[in-house]
Design a protein around this motif. Structure first.
Motif, mmCIF file in Angstrom:
data_model
loop_
_atom_site.group_PDB
_atom_site.id
_atom_site.type_symbol
_atom_site.label_atom_id
_atom_site.label_comp_id
_atom_site.label_asym_id
_atom_site.label_seq_id
_atom_site.Cartn_x
_atom_site.Cartn_y
_atom_site.Cartn_z
ATOM 1 N N UNK A 5 32.833 103.247 126.179
ATOM 2 C CA UNK A 5 33.457 102.271 127.076
ATOM 3 C C UNK A 5 34.556 102.886 127.923
ATOM 4 N N UNK A 6 35.337 103.774 127.322
ATOM 5 C CA UNK A 6 36.399 104.451 128.068
ATOM 6 C C UNK A 6 35.794 105.373 129.118
ATOM 7 N N UNK A 7 34.748 106.121 128.737
ATOM 8 C CA UNK A 7 34.079 106.988 129.718
ATOM 9 C C UNK A 7 33.478 106.178 130.854
ATOM 10 N N UNK A 8 32.887 105.045 130.518
ATOM 11 C CA UNK A 8 32.298 104.187 131.543
ATOM 12 C C UNK A 8 33.365 103.711 132.526
ATOM 13 N N UNK A 9 34.494 103.268 132.020
ATOM 14 C CA UNK A 9 35.575 102.789 132.893
ATOM 15 C C UNK A 9 36.137 103.913 133.755
ATOM 16 N N UNK A 80 26.501 106.301 141.788
ATOM 17 C CA UNK A 80 27.253 105.426 140.888
ATOM 18 C C UNK A 80 26.334 104.398 140.236
ATOM 19 N N UNK A 81 25.374 103.886 140.975
ATOM 20 C CA UNK A 81 24.433 102.929 140.392
ATOM 21 C C UNK A 81 23.647 103.548 139.240
ATOM 22 N N UNK A 82 23.214 104.795 139.432
ATOM 23 C CA UNK A 82 22.449 105.470 138.381
ATOM 24 C C UNK A 82 23.307 105.687 137.150
ATOM 25 N N UNK A 83 24.521 106.186 137.341
ATOM 26 C CA UNK A 83 25.410 106.468 136.210
ATOM 27 C C UNK A 83 25.792 105.176 135.489
ATOM 28 N N UNK A 84 26.142 104.145 136.233
ATOM 29 C CA UNK A 84 26.542 102.876 135.628
ATOM 30 C C UNK A 84 25.367 102.247 134.875
ATOM 31 N N UNK A 85 24.177 102.293 135.460
ATOM 32 C CA UNK A 85 23.006 101.737 134.777
ATOM 33 C C UNK A 85 22.710 102.504 133.490
ATOM 34 N N UNK A 86 22.899 103.817 133.502
ATOM 35 C CA UNK A 86 22.684 104.614 132.291
ATOM 36 C C UNK A 86 23.658 104.195 131.196
ATOM 37 N N UNK A 87 24.938 104.008 131.541
ATOM 38 C CA UNK A 87 25.905 103.607 130.533
ATOM 39 C C UNK A 87 25.657 102.190 130.031
ATOM 40 N N UNK A 89 22.683 100.873 129.764
ATOM 41 C CA UNK A 89 21.538 101.066 128.874
ATOM 42 C C UNK A 89 21.993 101.607 127.519
ATOM 43 N N UNK A 90 22.892 102.589 127.527
ATOM 44 C CA UNK A 90 23.389 103.149 126.281
ATOM 45 C C UNK A 90 24.151 102.113 125.461
ATOM 46 N N UNK A 91 24.893 101.255 126.117
ATOM 47 C CA UNK A 91 25.624 100.192 125.430
ATOM 48 C C UNK A 91 24.662 99.219 124.756
ATOM 49 N N UNK A 92 23.609 98.854 125.455
ATOM 50 C CA UNK A 92 22.616 97.942 124.878
ATOM 51 C C UNK A 92 21.924 98.604 123.685
ATOM 52 N N UNK A 93 21.575 99.879 123.813
ATOM 53 C CA UNK A 93 20.935 100.578 122.709
ATOM 54 C C UNK A 93 21.843 100.677 121.486
ATOM 55 N N UNK A 94 23.129 100.868 121.693
ATOM 56 C CA UNK A 94 24.065 100.953 120.563
ATOM 57 C C UNK A 94 24.138 99.628 119.818
ATOM 58 N N UNK A 95 24.146 98.520 120.554
ATOM 59 C CA UNK A 95 24.203 97.222 119.874
ATOM 60 C C UNK A 95 22.880 96.899 119.192
ATOM 61 N N UNK A 96 21.775 97.339 119.739
ATOM 62 C CA UNK A 96 20.487 97.105 119.084
ATOM 63 C C UNK A 96 20.404 97.830 117.757
ATOM 64 N N UNK A 97 20.897 99.062 117.726
ATOM 65 C CA UNK A 97 20.824 99.866 116.517
ATOM 66 C C UNK A 97 21.675 99.246 115.400
ATOM 67 N N UNK A 98 22.837 98.733 115.743
ATOM 68 C CA UNK A 98 23.721 98.170 114.741
ATOM 69 C C UNK A 98 23.419 96.715 114.410
#
Length: 102
Positions: A5-9, A80-87, A89-98
Motif C-alpha cells: 500500500x505504501x509503494x502504491x501510494x 501509470x495506468x499499467x502500474x496502478x492496475x498491477x498493484x 491486482x496484487x491487492x486483490x490477490x493478497x486478500x483472496x489468499x488470506x
C-alpha cells in the motif's frame, strides 16, 4: 500488505507529479495565501480520478489549459495506468489468499 500500500501510494504520487509537470502545472504551497483553492482542486484529482486505471483521457481537461495533451503526458498516463492496475491486482490477490478457508 502495508508495504504494498505504501509503494502504491508513493508510485501513484510520483506518476501524478510527473503527469502534472508534463501539463505545465507546478506544485503550489498550500499554506500561501490564495493557493489553498488551487491546491485542493489539483489534489482532488489524484484521490478520486488518477488512482482509477479506467479513467477517461479527458478527465484531466480542467487541469490542462492547452488544446491537447503532450505526448509525454499521454505516455505517463498510460504507464501509470499499467502500474496502478498491477498493484490493484496484487491487492486483490493478497486478500483472496488470506480469505479462503482450507
Amino acid at each position: 500488505m502495508v508495504r504494498a500500500g505504501v509503494r502504491h501510494c508513493l508510485l501513484t504520487g510520483i506518476f501524478y507529479a510527473l503527469f502534472l509537470a508534463t501539463l505545465g502545472i507546478v506544485p503550489v504551497d498550500p499554506f500561501h495565501a490564495g493557493n489553498i483553492g488551487h491546491f485542493i482542486t489539483v489534489s482532488s484529482y489524484i484521490i478520486f480520478l488518477f488512482v482509477n486505471p479506467l479513467h477517461k483521457r479527458d478527465t484531466f481537461a480542467p487541469l490542462n489549459s492547452g488544446d491537447g495533451y503532450p505526448v509525454s503526458a499521454r505516455f505517463l498516463d498510460g504507464a501509470a495506468r499499467i502500474v496502478i492496475a498491477y498493484f490493484v491486482y496484487q491487492l486483490i490477490q493478497a486478500f483472496r489468499k488470506h480469505g479462503r478457508f482450507k
